[in-house]
Design a protein around this motif. Structure first.
Motif, PDB file in Angstrom:
ATOM      1  N   GLY B 127       0.816  -1.218   0.000  1.00 12.80           N
ATOM      2  CA  GLY B 127       0.000   0.000   0.000  1.00 12.80           C
ATOM      3  C   GLY B 127       0.844   1.260   0.000  1.00 12.80           C
ATOM      4  N   ILE B 128       2.151   1.082  -0.013  1.00 13.67           N
ATOM      5  CA  ILE B 128       3.056   2.236  -0.038  1.00 13.67           C
ATOM      6  C   ILE B 128       3.583   2.379  -1.465  1.00 13.67           C
ATOM      7  N   PRO B 129       3.140   3.419  -2.177  1.00 19.13           N
ATOM      8  CA  PRO B 129       3.515   3.509  -3.601  1.00 19.13           C
ATOM      9  C   PRO B 129       5.031   3.485  -3.834  1.00 19.13           C
ATOM     10  N   MET B 130       5.798   4.090  -2.923  1.00 19.99           N
ATOM     11  CA  MET B 130       7.246   4.116  -3.138  1.00 19.99           C
ATOM     12  C   MET B 130       7.827   2.705  -3.120  1.00 19.99           C
ATOM     13  N   ILE B 131       7.140   1.795  -2.467  1.00 19.15           N
ATOM     14  CA  ILE B 131       7.584   0.402  -2.502  1.00 19.15           C
ATOM     15  C   ILE B 131       6.906  -0.322  -3.663  1.00 19.15           C
ATOM     16  N   ASP B 132       5.589  -0.293  -3.674  1.00 25.59           N
ATOM     17  CA  ASP B 132       4.849  -1.102  -4.650  1.00 25.59           C
ATOM     18  C   ASP B 132       5.194  -0.756  -6.094  1.00 25.59           C
ATOM     19  N   ILE B 133       5.276   0.536  -6.398  1.00 24.71           N
ATOM     20  CA  ILE B 133       5.571   0.912  -7.785  1.00 24.71           C
ATOM     21  C   ILE B 133       7.069   0.872  -8.047  1.00 24.71           C
ATOM     22  N   PHE B 134       7.833   1.510  -7.176  1.00 24.45           N
ATOM     23  CA  PHE B 134       9.220   1.801  -7.551  1.00 24.45           C
ATOM     24  C   PHE B 134      10.221   0.757  -7.092  1.00 24.45           C
ATOM     25  N   ASN B 135       9.950   0.092  -6.012  1.00 26.35           N
ATOM     26  CA  ASN B 135      10.860  -0.946  -5.545  1.00 26.35           C
ATOM     27  C   ASN B 135      10.061  -2.070  -4.908  1.00 26.35           C
ATOM     28  N   SER B 136       9.372  -2.818  -5.732  1.00 24.59           N
ATOM     29  CA  SER B 136       8.437  -3.815  -5.243  1.00 24.59           C
ATOM     30  C   SER B 136       9.128  -4.791  -4.291  1.00 24.59           C
ATOM     31  N   LEU B 137       8.414  -5.074  -3.222  1.00 20.44           N
ATOM     32  CA  LEU B 137       8.872  -6.044  -2.243  1.00 20.44           C
ATOM     33  C   LEU B 137       8.401  -7.414  -2.711  1.00 20.44           C
ATOM     34  N   VAL B 138       9.286  -8.386  -2.642  1.00 17.97           N
ATOM     35  CA  VAL B 138       8.964  -9.701  -3.160  1.00 17.97           C
ATOM     36  C   VAL B 138       8.984 -10.703  -2.016  1.00 17.97           C
ATOM     37  N   GLU B 139       8.027 -11.612  -2.047  1.00 24.54           N
ATOM     38  CA  GLU B 139       7.977 -12.615  -0.993  1.00 24.54           C
ATOM     39  C   GLU B 139       9.314 -13.337  -0.912  1.00 24.54           C
ATOM     40  N   GLU B 155       7.534   2.865  12.457  1.00 24.65           N
ATOM     41  CA  GLU B 155       6.177   3.042  11.920  1.00 24.65           C
ATOM     42  C   GLU B 155       6.078   2.375  10.550  1.00 24.65           C
ATOM     43  N   LEU B 156       7.141   2.549   9.761  1.00 23.80           N
ATOM     44  CA  LEU B 156       7.137   1.964   8.424  1.00 23.80           C
ATOM     45  C   LEU B 156       7.065   0.443   8.522  1.00 23.80           C
ATOM     46  N   LEU B 157       7.877  -0.121   9.408  1.00 22.31           N
ATOM     47  CA  LEU B 157       7.846  -1.576   9.603  1.00 22.31           C
ATOM     48  C   LEU B 157       6.454  -2.027  10.004  1.00 22.31           C
ATOM     49  N   ALA B 158       5.871  -1.316  10.967  1.00 22.60           N
ATOM     50  CA  ALA B 158       4.556  -1.702  11.469  1.00 22.60           C
ATOM     51  C   ALA B 158       3.533  -1.668  10.343  1.00 22.60           C
ATOM     52  N   ARG B 159       3.642  -0.634   9.488  1.00 19.02           N
ATOM     53  CA  ARG B 159       2.669  -0.545   8.384  1.00 19.02           C
ATOM     54  C   ARG B 159       2.797  -1.701   7.421  1.00 19.02           C
ATOM     55  N   VAL B 160       4.043  -2.046   7.105  1.00 16.67           N
ATOM     56  CA  VAL B 160       4.216  -3.188   6.209  1.00 16.67           C
ATOM     57  C   VAL B 160       3.646  -4.436   6.881  1.00 16.67           C
ATOM     58  N   GLY B 161       3.913  -4.551   8.176  1.00 14.88           N
ATOM     59  CA  GLY B 161       3.372  -5.696   8.925  1.00 14.88           C
ATOM     60  C   GLY B 161       1.864  -5.778   8.806  1.00 14.88           C
ATOM     61  N   LEU B 162       1.218  -4.635   8.923  1.00 13.06           N
ATOM     62  CA  LEU B 162      -0.245  -4.588   8.868  1.00 13.06           C
ATOM     63  C   LEU B 162      -0.783  -4.977   7.501  1.00 13.06           C
ATOM     64  N   GLN B 163      -0.093  -4.500   6.461  1.00 14.77           N
ATOM     65  CA  GLN B 163      -0.714  -4.580   5.131  1.00 14.77           C
ATOM     66  C   GLN B 163      -0.221  -5.734   4.277  1.00 14.77           C
ATOM     67  N   ALA B 164       0.786  -6.441   4.780  1.00 15.18           N
ATOM     68  CA  ALA B 164       1.427  -7.415   3.895  1.00 15.18           C
ATOM     69  C   ALA B 164       0.624  -8.700   3.711  1.00 15.18           C
ATOM     70  N   LYS B 165      -0.433  -8.888   4.442  1.00 18.40           N
ATOM     71  CA  LYS B 165      -1.261 -10.101   4.323  1.00 18.40           C
ATOM     72  C   LYS B 165      -0.452 -11.379   4.534  1.00 18.40           C
ATOM     73  N   ALA B 166       0.477 -11.327   5.488  1.00 19.08           N
ATOM     74  CA  ALA B 166       1.233 -12.539   5.809  1.00 19.08           C
ATOM     75  C   ALA B 166       0.383 -13.422   6.717  1.00 19.08           C
ATOM     76  N   ASP B 167       0.674 -14.729   6.698  1.00 22.41           N
ATOM     77  CA  ASP B 167      -0.059 -15.629   7.587  1.00 22.41           C
ATOM     78  C   ASP B 167       0.384 -15.434   9.036  1.00 22.41           C
TER      79      ASP B 167
END
Ligand SMILES: Nc1ncnc2c1ncn2[C@@H]1O[C@H](COP(=O)(O)OP(=O)(O)OP(=O)(O)O)[C@@H](O)[C@H]1O
Ligand SMILES: [Mg+2]
Lengths: 589, 444
Positions: B127-139, B155-167
């Motif tokens: 959900g963070i465009p700077m990651i999703d568009i420009f430097n996509s995070l890969v499983e 805060e950034l870590l926490a947000r990724v934690g929230l939105q990453a849909k990990a099990d």
């Protein structure tokens, strides 16, 4: 008595016993109950039965220091150690090509089948398949005389006739007493009996072992390496060439493109065999190669690239001592194929990890540290390693070579550090990657102003020098422009700057991911280089900077388009015509 | 019955030496002193001298204290009962709830056979465009956030934690401030992911040795979940604190430092942890996101430097934004060709223009005159920063791509974007103005 131990072959040597008296990291000190041999192997026997392969690295009285090639977790004071007299060695014979080994020559696919997801300590599998049979054709007959390394037979191995050679350890001439008939044999089957002048007999199999830390070069003489080795990377072949039997290094900060450059080279290099040593780097990068190579065809053989490749893989999470061994394993395999008359390229990524492994061991041995805590013998080890490259004339007159290219990962990207400096003293070419170039996405990020090569490549040195001069002057102009601005720059200087940019953008830079641009064969390089040189030599008589920029942009456009066009297409021809016209008219319509 | 040993011969730093026999290397022990008990780990065996690293530190340890060896290396319980729980760096609950009774797994498992790794190819939406568009995070990627104290990296870590849909989410805190720990917990609770989160927290007030174990505990649990087929996200903060504890122990053990006091095996120690990021061929995966604070904002400091040599790229967090230059996801090309046909074009095009904008700003600051083109770039830069780069922006990838097109259309003519014509024709916003669009959006 036979023991099933080292490399899981039956071992006939004497086993000397010992007891562990100290454990610290991957270092074990043991008290030996008999004679031991420096650099020979031993096993630390964990009480659950696992035997951990180790190497003797120092002897002090009865105390023997061993570096263990596994995690030492669970070893105890008083645990048994079994010392053998064999040095750490690799098994040589058919079946090496296309394999993926760890640093100690355990085949990883077979280990995965046996052990599953993890590399469990103490699990070893012979490097050569013991069951596979090979189509054997003898090349000598009873009564012939042979010496070390002479061809006894051939078996087809993928793209080659693999030569079965007389043991490399033979001293003097031997007579062939008998040799196996044409047929199918396993690597450990007896295929010949040789006898020395006193009549002492020696049985020969297709497999022979060789200690990894001893150079294997049975030849009439070593040659001066001069034959250019094309990597199809333009900046290397044309500007900083490497040669068959030569050495080169690629230092660069993280992310500058060392690994990508080696991956490209391993694909396109014009050699017979490529040995890739992934030494202390990311597992993911090896996985890329493992998954991609079988799918790619080698244009020279039409077969899969994997068939000319051996991967030695000791990634950063694997035990450190084995990392130190892995580069030696790799170079020994390279030397073996050289004995068959082949040109072999060995790529090591990264030699800094290998040096760090030495540093760790040295620290545990409490040796007096040198700069940045590296051992004092760092430079001689680096020199010794690169010394194993070389072009040789085999005893039968054929010329063969091992070329070594190593990456260096200097701390902080600063080349003033022991590993880079030690390497620069011994290699023949230096491809220095710069952060500035990789940040600007000028790939491959080899710095054309810093790098050098002592070899002569496909481009005449005087021509290459002319291009280098333009680059250098262009850079000076650019520096000056930051102070005086474009207005204050004389038009002639401005033109030089534009020419340097053109040469950089359209020749030195290359798109690794494009099929055509990614690999330029030597002939095409020579052709394009001459054309570009014409542009660099042309006096365009620019009137204004606007005009200069416009005209040089157009030249860039033509060249760049041309770079992406396959050699025998109409588009290619059109581009050449367009360029010729452009040069003749000095860019004026 | 296990034997007790009480002949302590040396106490220095966090290390105690004791006379004992039959002890395995790397084995665990319990030391009982007036102050209570602490776990300890064998880090050296020499004759009958055993050196132990005391997790709770050696403060108050007396030469008369007793040590009992457990006959096994460090382990951590593994079961679903861990979910939602918080532990300290020695694996003890720190949430006032009982111990977890479960199967134990050893920490520090051997390396994964590379043959058993897949080539990663699933994109993680943040959900963070700077990651999703420009430097996509890969499983299964291992990626650090390079930052400095004061930046919102947690805060950034926490947000990724929230939105990453990990099990399963694992959070490893090292040298964490207690406030930050509470903030993580609150964020995860509000975001409804606490129930699939497991935390191992070492705060700045806890003994330094416990800091060392945090990554191993997280990774051991994470790996066990991944082997069960789960998609695990492991968040580690701050790996510089971890490295500093390594340094402290190495100095106590009188190891010769290699660079600014850090031990020569720093690279190996870090790599062994980061390389646990994995996509198993035939099981699940573990993605590893770590914070690395750079002392003195210096990337050439041994910790960020060694990290950069290990990880698959890095994000620079500066001035509250993910810096587009220097940040790199080395795996992005595995995924960004399969999302939408304009993804790569937008990635390259928008960044190129933003780079130009920065140059123009420099020119402006030096007092040069601004051309029309310069003004367009400046306008673009402002929009790009506030609507795409700002960390508060939280939109899915496709919406982010659309937003980029809107910004481009507001600032430039199609040809000025440098984006291939075919792509522009397909995606250039149609005649509609922004207001009309918003009005349309409001009616849906
Ligand atoms: N020739 C190239 N063409 C295009 N992109 C490249 C090229 N070389 C490198 N890159 C980009 O840079 C990234 C890093 O390159 P690479 O992995 O080769 O760096 P490295 O020097 O080996 O770094 P490290 O020391 O950390 O291993 C790649 O993932 C790729 O995105
Ligand atoms: Mg690399």
């Amino acid at each position: 008595m036979k023991y099933k131990t080292y490399k899981n072959y039956y071992y006939r040597g004497i086993i000397v016993n010992g007891k562990i008296v100290a454990v610290f990291g991957n270092m074990v000190v043991a008290e030996a109950a008999g004679e031991v041999v420096q650099n020979s192997v031993g096993y630390c026997c964990r009480d659950d039965g696992a035997k951990l392969l180790s190497e003797i690295i120092r002897v002090r009285g009865r105390n023997v220091d061993l570096q263990v090639f596994e995690e030492t977790r669970g070893l105890k004071i008083g645990d048994d150690v079994e010392f053998e007299t064999d040095m750490l060695s690799v098994s040589l014979g058919p079946g090496l090509l296309g394999q993926i080994f760890d640093g100690l020559q355990n085949p990883l696919p077979q280990l995965a089948e046996q052990e599953g997801f993890f590399l469990n300590p103490g699990k070893y599998i012979p490097g050569l398949d013991q069951e596979k049979t090979w189509d054997f054709t003898p090349a000598v007959k009873a009564g012939d005389t042979v010496g070390a390394g002479d061809k006894l037979a051939t078996v087809p191995e993928g793209i080659f006739q693999h030569e079965i050679m007389a043991p490399f350890t033979l001293q003097g001439q031997y007579t062939v007493k008998d040799i196996a008939k044409q047929g199918a044999y396993k690597v450990s089957d007896k295929i010949a009996t040789l006898a020395d002048s006193e009549g002492r007999e020696r049985e020969v199999t297709m497999r022979q072992d060789w200690p990894v830390k001893r150079a294997l070069a049975i030849c009439k003489r070593r040659l001066m390496p001069t034959e250019p080795l094309s990597t199809r990377v333009r900046i290397i072949d044309s500007m900083f060439p490497i040669v068959r039997g030569g050495t080169y290094c690629i230092p660069g900060p993280f992310g500058a493109g060392k690994t990508v450059l080696q991956q490209i080279t391993s694909r396109h290099a014009e050699v017979d065999v490529v040995i890739v040593a992934a030494c202390g780097e990311r597992a993911g990068e090896v996985v890329e190669t493992i998954r991609e190579f079988p799918e790619l065809t080698d244009p020279r053989t039409g077969k899969s690239l994997m068939e000319r490749t051996i991967i030695i893989c000791n990634t950063s999470a694997m035990p450190v001592a084995a990392r130190e061994a892995s580069v030696y394993t790799a170079v020994t395999l390279a030397e073996y194929y050289r004995q068959m008359g082949l040109d072999v390229l060995m790529l090591a990524d990264s030699t800094s990890r290998w040096a760090q492994a030495m540093r760790e061991v040295s620290g545990r041995l409490e040796e007096i540290p040198g700069e940045e805590a590296f051992p004092a013998y760092l430079e001689s080890r680096i020199a010794g390693f690169y010394e194993r490259a070389g072009a040789i004339e085999l005893n039968d007159g054929r010329v063969a070579s091992v070329t070594i290219g190593g990456t260096v990962s200097p701390a902080g990207g600063n080349f003033e550090e022991p590993v880079t400096q030690g390497t620069l003293k011994v290699v023949g070419a230096f491809h220095g990657l710069s952060r500035a170039r990789s940040d600007a996405r000028r790939y491959p990020a080899i710095d054309p102003l810093d790098s050098w090569s002592k070899y002569t490549g496909i481009i005449e040195p005087t021509k290459a020098d002319r291009a280098k001069t333009v680059l250098k002057r262009g850079n000076e102009v650019k520096q000056m422009m930051t102070v005086v601005g474009e207005e204050g720059t004389p038009i002639d200087d401005f033109a030089v700057m534009l020419k340097a940019e053109l040469f950089d953008n359209c020749y030195l830079q290359q798109n690794a991911f494009d099929e055509v641009d990614g690999a330029t064969p030597p002939d095409r390089q020579k052709f394009v280089f001459d054309k570009i040189l014409e542009i660099l030599d042309t006096d365009f008589d620019f009137e204004t900077k606007e005009q200069a920029r416009k005209i040089m942009f157009e030249a860039q456009d033509i060249l760049r388009t041309w770079n992406y066009e396959a050699a025998d297409t109409d588009e290619y021809k059109t581009s050449v015509e367009k360029l010729d016209k452009f040069i003749a008219a000095k860019g004026r319509e | 019955m296990r034997k007790y040993y009480d002949e302590i011969t040396r106490i220095a730093g966090n290390v105690v030496s004791i006379t004992a026999t039959g002890v395995g290397y790397d084995e665990l022990a319990v030391i009982t002193s007036a102050r209570g008990t602490s776990l300890a780990q064998v880090i050296r065996l020499e004759g009958d001298q055993v050196s132990l690293q005391i997790f709770a530190g050696t403060q108050g340890v007396s030469t008369g204290d007793r040590v009992r060896f457990l006959g096994r290396p460090m382990q951590v319980p593994f079961s679903d009962d861990l979910l939602g729980r918080v532990f300290d760096g020695s694996g003890k609950p720190r949430d006032d709830r009982p111990d977890v009774e479960a199967k134990m797994v050893e920490i520090g498992s051997p390396a994964v056979n590379p043959i058993k790794r897949r080539r990663p190819d699933f994109m993680i939406d943040t959900g963070i465009p700077m990651i999703d568009i420009f430097n996509s995070l890969v499983e299964s990627q291992k990626l650090p956030i390079f930052s400095v104290a004061g930046e919102p990296y947690n805060e950034l870590l926490a947000r990724v934690g929230l939105q990453a849909k990990a099990d399963v989410i694992l959070l490893g805190g090292m040298g964490l401030r207690h406030d930050d720990y509470l903030k993580f917990r609150d964020t995860f609770e509000k975001g409804g992911v606490l129930g699939r989160t497991i935390m191992f927290i070492h705060t700045a007030a806890d003994p330094i040795v416990e800091c060392l174990l945090v990554p191993d505990l997280c990774l051991a649990v994470g790996e066990s979940y991944a082997l069960q087929g789960k998609r695990v996200l492991c968040l580690l903060t701050d790996m510089t604190a971890f490295s500093d504890s390594l340094k402290e122990i190495a100095i106590t053990m009188e190891q010769i430092p290699s660079n600014r006091g850090y031990p020569g095996d720093l690279y190996t120690q870090l790599a062994r942890r980061y390389e646990k990021a994995v996509d198993f061929d035939g099981a699940g995966s573990m993605t590893l996101l770590a914070c690395v604070t750079m002392p003195g904002d210096d990337v050439t400091h041994p910790v960020p430097d060694n990290t950069g040599y290990i990880t698959e790229g890095q994000f620079y967090l500066r001035n509250g934004r993910i810096e587009p230059f220097g940040s790199l996801s080395r795996l992005k090309q595995q995924v960004n060709g399969k999302t939408r046909d304009d993804h790569r074009a937008i990635m390259d095009g928008c960044l190129q223009l933003y780079a130009n904008c920065r140059e123009t700003r420099e020119k402006r600051d030096m007092g040069f005159e601004m051309s029309d083109w310069d003004r367009k770039l400046l306008h673009y830069g402002d929009l790009f920063e506030s609507q795409i780069m700002d960390l508060s922006v939280n939109i899915p990838l496709f919406e982010a791509l659309d937003r980029c097109w809107d910004i481009l259309a507001e600032c430039f003519e199609p040809v000025e974007t440098g984006i291939r014509r075919a792509i522009v024709e397909k995606h250039w916003p149609k005649e509609m103005t922004r207001e009309e669009k918003e009005a349309e959006a409001a009616t849906v």
